[in-house]
Design a protein around this motif. Structure first.
Motif, PDB file in Angstrom:
ATOM      1  N   GLY A 105      31.237  88.336  30.796  1.00  0.00           N
ATOM      2  CA  GLY A 105      31.836  87.407  29.838  1.00  0.00           C
ATOM      3  C   GLY A 105      32.293  88.030  28.533  1.00  0.00           C
ATOM      4  N   GLN A 106      32.687  89.283  28.542  1.00  0.00           N
ATOM      5  CA  GLN A 106      33.106  89.990  27.321  1.00  0.00           C
ATOM      6  C   GLN A 106      32.029  89.974  26.228  1.00  0.00           C
ATOM      7  OE1 GLN A 106      35.895  91.825  27.495  1.00  0.00           O
ATOM      8  NE2 GLN A 106      36.037  91.012  29.569  1.00  0.00           N
ATOM      9  N   SER A 107      30.783  89.674  26.628  1.00  0.00           N
ATOM     10  CA  SER A 107      29.688  89.595  25.664  1.00  0.00           C
ATOM     11  C   SER A 107      28.756  90.798  25.715  1.00  0.00           C
ATOM     12  CB  SER A 107      28.854  88.334  25.912  1.00  0.00           C
ATOM     13  OG  SER A 107      29.646  87.186  25.781  1.00  0.00           O
ATOM     14  N   PHE A 108      28.511  91.317  26.945  1.00  0.00           N
ATOM     15  CA  PHE A 108      27.614  92.451  27.091  1.00  0.00           C
ATOM     16  C   PHE A 108      27.897  93.147  28.413  1.00  0.00           C
ATOM     17  CE2 PHE A 108      25.463  88.731  28.792  1.00  0.00           C
ATOM     18  CZ  PHE A 108      24.916  89.164  29.997  1.00  0.00           C
ATOM     19  N   ARG A 109      27.386  94.349  28.535  1.00  0.00           N
ATOM     20  CA  ARG A 109      27.471  95.087  29.783  1.00  0.00           C
ATOM     21  C   ARG A 109      26.130  94.939  30.501  1.00  0.00           C
ATOM     22  NH1 ARG A 109      28.041 100.717  28.339  1.00  0.00           N
ATOM     23  NH2 ARG A 109      26.882 100.064  26.507  1.00  0.00           N
ATOM     24  N   GLU A 110      26.165  95.101  31.810  1.00  0.00           N
ATOM     25  CA  GLU A 110      24.950  94.885  32.598  1.00  0.00           C
ATOM     26  C   GLU A 110      24.903  95.861  33.763  1.00  0.00           C
ATOM     27  OE1 GLU A 110      23.317  90.795  33.848  1.00  0.00           O
ATOM     28  OE2 GLU A 110      24.491  91.496  35.572  1.00  0.00           O
ATOM     29  N   ARG A 111      23.676  96.251  34.128  1.00  0.00           N
ATOM     30  CA  ARG A 111      23.444  97.036  35.338  1.00  0.00           C
ATOM     31  C   ARG A 111      22.118  96.595  35.938  1.00  0.00           C
ATOM     32  NH1 ARG A 111      22.574 102.810  32.531  1.00  0.00           N
ATOM     33  NH2 ARG A 111      20.724 102.254  31.361  1.00  0.00           N
ATOM     34  N   ILE A 112      21.999  96.801  37.248  1.00  0.00           N
ATOM     35  CA  ILE A 112      20.790  96.443  37.979  1.00  0.00           C
ATOM     36  C   ILE A 112      20.080  97.745  38.364  1.00  0.00           C
ATOM     37  CG2 ILE A 112      19.828  95.188  39.950  1.00  0.00           C
ATOM     38  CD1 ILE A 112      21.466  93.411  37.990  1.00  0.00           C
ATOM     39  N   SER A 113      18.798  97.830  38.058  1.00  0.00           N
ATOM     40  CA  SER A 113      18.011  99.032  38.357  1.00  0.00           C
ATOM     41  C   SER A 113      17.540  99.054  39.799  1.00  0.00           C
ATOM     42  CB  SER A 113      16.770  99.094  37.459  1.00  0.00           C
ATOM     43  OG  SER A 113      17.125  99.388  36.151  1.00  0.00           O
ATOM     44  N   PRO A 114      17.377 100.257  40.361  1.00  0.00           N
ATOM     45  CA  PRO A 114      16.760 100.366  41.684  1.00  0.00           C
ATOM     46  C   PRO A 114      15.387  99.696  41.679  1.00  0.00           C
ATOM     47  CG  PRO A 114      17.692 102.477  41.016  1.00  0.00           C
ATOM     48  CD  PRO A 114      17.766 101.564  39.815  1.00  0.00           C
ATOM     49  N   GLY A 115      15.077  98.997  42.747  1.00  0.00           N
ATOM     50  CA  GLY A 115      13.788  98.323  42.863  1.00  0.00           C
ATOM     51  C   GLY A 115      13.730  96.943  42.235  1.00  0.00           C
ATOM     52  N   ALA A 116      14.837  96.472  41.668  1.00  0.00           N
ATOM     53  CA  ALA A 116      14.835  95.169  40.985  1.00  0.00           C
ATOM     54  C   ALA A 116      14.540  94.008  41.932  1.00  0.00           C
ATOM     55  CB  ALA A 116      16.179  94.938  40.287  1.00  0.00           C
ATOM     56  N   PHE A 117      14.782  94.191  43.223  1.00  0.00           N
ATOM     57  CA  PHE A 117      14.596  93.102  44.182  1.00  0.00           C
ATOM     58  C   PHE A 117      13.346  93.261  45.046  1.00  0.00           C
ATOM     59  CE2 PHE A 117      19.171  93.654  43.487  1.00  0.00           C
ATOM     60  CZ  PHE A 117      19.496  92.399  43.014  1.00  0.00           C
ATOM     61  N   THR A 118      12.610  94.322  44.858  1.00  0.00           N
ATOM     62  CA  THR A 118      11.500  94.668  45.758  1.00  0.00           C
ATOM     63  C   THR A 118      10.535  93.512  45.994  1.00  0.00           C
ATOM     64  OG1 THR A 118      11.652  96.988  45.121  1.00  0.00           O
ATOM     65  CG2 THR A 118       9.587  96.271  46.140  1.00  0.00           C
ATOM     66  N   GLU A 119      10.051  92.899  44.938  1.00  0.00           N
ATOM     67  CA  GLU A 119       9.052  91.827  45.083  1.00  0.00           C
ATOM     68  C   GLU A 119       9.650  90.569  45.707  1.00  0.00           C
ATOM     69  OE1 GLU A 119       5.770  92.184  44.804  1.00  0.00           O
ATOM     70  OE2 GLU A 119       6.295  94.278  44.447  1.00  0.00           O
ATOM     71  N   SER A 120      10.858  90.181  45.310  1.00  0.00           N
ATOM     72  CA  SER A 120      11.438  88.957  45.871  1.00  0.00           C
ATOM     73  C   SER A 120      11.797  89.137  47.347  1.00  0.00           C
ATOM     74  CB  SER A 120      12.642  88.479  45.059  1.00  0.00           C
ATOM     75  OG  SER A 120      13.687  89.398  45.072  1.00  0.00           O
ATOM     76  N   LEU A 121      12.134  90.346  47.765  1.00  0.00           N
ATOM     77  CA  LEU A 121      12.408  90.579  49.191  1.00  0.00           C
ATOM     78  C   LEU A 121      11.153  90.387  50.027  1.00  0.00           C
ATOM     79  CD1 LEU A 121      14.790  93.677  49.145  1.00  0.00           C
ATOM     80  CD2 LEU A 121      15.393  91.262  49.434  1.00  0.00           C
ATOM     81  N   LYS A 122       9.997  90.612  49.436  1.00  0.00           N
ATOM     82  CA  LYS A 122       8.724  90.427  50.145  1.00  0.00           C
ATOM     83  C   LYS A 122       8.348  88.955  50.283  1.00  0.00           C
ATOM     84  CE  LYS A 122       6.692  94.723  48.418  1.00  0.00           C
ATOM     85  NZ  LYS A 122       5.649  95.259  47.526  1.00  0.00           N
ATOM     86  N   ARG A 123       8.742  88.123  49.324  1.00  0.00           N
ATOM     87  CA  ARG A 123       8.212  86.752  49.290  1.00  0.00           C
ATOM     88  C   ARG A 123       9.232  85.633  49.452  1.00  0.00           C
ATOM     89  NH1 ARG A 123       7.611  88.358  43.738  1.00  0.00           N
ATOM     90  NH2 ARG A 123       9.221  87.346  42.524  1.00  0.00           N
ATOM     91  N   ASN A 124      10.521  85.884  49.208  1.00  0.00           N
ATOM     92  CA  ASN A 124      11.499  84.796  49.186  1.00  0.00           C
ATOM     93  C   ASN A 124      12.242  84.653  50.510  1.00  0.00           C
ATOM     94  OD1 ASN A 124      10.747  84.547  46.548  1.00  0.00           O
ATOM     95  ND2 ASN A 124      12.735  85.051  45.676  1.00  0.00           N
ATOM     96  N   ASP A 125      12.585  83.423  50.830  1.00  0.00           N
ATOM     97  CA  ASP A 125      13.414  83.110  51.987  1.00  0.00           C
ATOM     98  C   ASP A 125      14.859  83.014  51.505  1.00  0.00           C
ATOM     99  OD1 ASP A 125      14.258  82.456  54.514  1.00  0.00           O
ATOM    100  OD2 ASP A 125      13.577  80.372  54.406  1.00  0.00           O
ATOM    101  N   ILE A 126      15.487  84.149  51.343  1.00  0.00           N
ATOM    102  CA  ILE A 126      16.801  84.272  50.730  1.00  0.00           C
ATOM    103  C   ILE A 126      17.881  83.822  51.718  1.00  0.00           C
ATOM    104  CG2 ILE A 126      18.403  85.936  49.691  1.00  0.00           C
ATOM    105  CD1 ILE A 126      15.659  87.560  49.123  1.00  0.00           C
TER     106      ILE A 126
END
Length: 171
Positions: A20-41
């Motif tokens: 949104g022209q407000s900030f830059r963003e990046r996703i770190s390795p491992g950011a999804f590790t816990e949710s992949l174990k518990r969520n029904d995505i």
């Protein structure tokens, strides 16, 4: 050859985009590790919950983190309108990107030093991935994968058996 599997990267780690022209963003390795174990995505078209393409617990969506990012494989049902649309638009290359939705649980901010500030997301409670023509991260990708029928059938059976075991609490 089976032509109903869409796969690619819903997220590529450490790639930077502007939000949104407000900030830059990046996703770190491992950011999804816990949710992949518990969520029904689930996998959707355009973040529309009425257009479900696959689900982890059904064995029709496989997600894993690797050194590149969050990889997915989606076994699409060709008998549904959403499945036909996904296979058609991804197969033609009209839709070739991905997005995701979830709650950001941990993040770090850095001053931009004359540029927009940078948010590094280190943990996300992932709910869904989505196929989209306008991804926030342009380096995401989705394509229809061709594969051998016998190996595809074995893989689908294995995913469904693993999903059934997870539902019973067997790991």
């Amino acid at each position: 050859m089976a032509d109903n599997v869409i796969s690619g990267y819903a997220v590529r780690f450490n790639d930077i985009t502007t939000i949104g022209q407000s900030f830059r963003e990046r996703i770190s390795p491992g950011a999804f590790t816990e949710s992949l174990k518990r969520n029904d995505i689930v996998a959707l078209i355009g973040h529309d919950t009425g257009r479900v393409l696959g689900r982890v617990s059904a064995g029709t969506l496989t997600l894993r983190e690797d050194r590149i990012g969050l990889w997915f494989s989606l076994d699409v049902d060709k008998s549904t309108p959403s499945g036909q649309e996904a296979l058609g638009t991804v197969g033609r290359g009209d839709v070739k990107g991905c997005s995701f939705a979830g709650q950001f649980l941990a993040e770090d901010w850095q001053d931009g030093g004359g540029r927009l500030p940078l948010r590094t997301v280190t943990e996300i409670d992932l709910y869904e991935i989505t196929l989209t023509a306008f991804p926030a991260y342009e380096t995401t990708d989705a394509s229809v994968r061709k594969e051998n029928n016998a190996s595809a059938a074995r893989e689908r059976l294995l995913r469904k058996a693993e999903a059934a075991m997870r539902l019973r609490g067997i790991h």
